[in-house]
Design an enzyme around this catalytic site. Structure first.
Site, PDB file in Angstrom:
ATOM      1  N   HIS A  76       0.830  -1.207   0.000  1.00 45.92           N
ATOM      2  CA  HIS A  76       0.000   0.000   0.000  1.00 45.92           C
ATOM      3  C   HIS A  76       0.869   1.263   0.000  1.00 45.92           C
ATOM      4  CE1 HIS A  76      -3.671   2.356   1.291  1.00 45.92           C
ATOM      5  NE2 HIS A  76      -2.686   3.176   1.650  1.00 45.92           N
ATOM      6  N   GLU A  77       1.859   1.310   0.891  1.00 45.95           N
ATOM      7  CA  GLU A  77       2.708   2.503   1.002  1.00 45.95           C
ATOM      8  C   GLU A  77       3.578   2.701  -0.238  1.00 45.95           C
ATOM      9  OE1 GLU A  77       1.899   4.515   3.138  1.00 45.95           O
ATOM     10  OE2 GLU A  77       0.769   3.166   4.420  1.00 45.95           O
ATOM     11  N   HIS A 129       1.867   4.365  -3.006  1.00 46.76           N
ATOM     12  CA  HIS A 129       1.871   5.833  -2.864  1.00 46.76           C
ATOM     13  C   HIS A 129       3.073   6.460  -3.573  1.00 46.76           C
ATOM     14  CE1 HIS A 129      -1.440   7.251  -0.425  1.00 46.76           C
ATOM     15  NE2 HIS A 129      -1.262   6.268   0.463  1.00 46.76           N
TER      16      HIS A 129
END
Length: 209
Positions: free
Chosen positions: A173-174, A177
């Protein structure tokens, strides 16, 4: 000789590419440098644009990088249930993240500079995700159960490790980003026979990243 010159130019170019801009340095050091940086939101058009932008590598030996690492941790700690944060979420399009390590004793928070996922398992999990930068949004997403990660620390030391389960989900998820990928824009992968249901989401659904 030409080969050596080319390599030298390439190396110098790489170092320069990692240098923070004056605007980035100003943002990182704005206000009390021991406090949290504001978390960018998709509801603000300027901040949304930053969140959608591609992040570049950061120099781990730059003192401003250490300040950014510290302030990002404070930003994450200021949230209600956040388990990870990426530099674009505080307005800096650089490859730096914090992740809560549920795969380690005590569930510590750890930072990762210039992280790269070099391998992902075909086995995937389906589970809920939210985001600190996207108010009131949650959905179900597929993520690889196991990943291999490479990164450096503030001393420039390189590491490689295998991560699995819920912590692997947070990493994916990170790192999304860092590529300007938001879960609100991410299409859920089609279900097929290659996906095996595995419950990696042992933590509360209220957790956001």
């Amino acid at each position: 000789m030409k080969k050596i010159s080319f390599l030298l130019i390439f190396f110098i170019g790489l170092i320069n590419a990692q240098k923070l801009t004056l605007n980035e340095i100003s943002l990182i050091n704005r206000g009390d440098i021991s406090t949290a940086l504001p978390i960018y939101q998709t509801t603000d058009s300027h901040q949304h644009k930053t969140l959608l932008s591609l992040s570049t590598e950061i120099d781990p030996l730059d003192s401003n990088t250490a300040t950014l690492v510290k302030r990002m941790k404070e930003s994450l700690l200021s949230t209600d249930g956040g388990v990870g944060i990426a530099a674009p979420q505080v307005g800096v399009n650089r490859r730096l993240i914090w992740v809560q390590r549920f795969d380690k004793e005590g569930d510590p928070l750890e930072y990762f500079i210039n992280p790269v996922i070099v391998w992902k398992s075909e086995l995937q999990n389906l589970g809920p995700e939210g985001d600190l930068s996207i108010p009131e949004f949650r959905d179900q997403f597929y993520r690889s159960k196991v990943i291999q990660l490479e990164y450096v620390d503030l001393k420039g030391q390189k590491y490689s490790e295998i991560v699995e389960g819920f912590t692997a989900v947070i990493f994916q998820h990170e790192i999304d980003h860092l590529f300007g990928i938001l879960i609100s824009d991410k299409k859920e992968k089609e279900k097929n026979d290659s996906y095996k249901k595995v419950d990696a989401f042992k933590k509360s659904d209220s957790m956001t990243r």
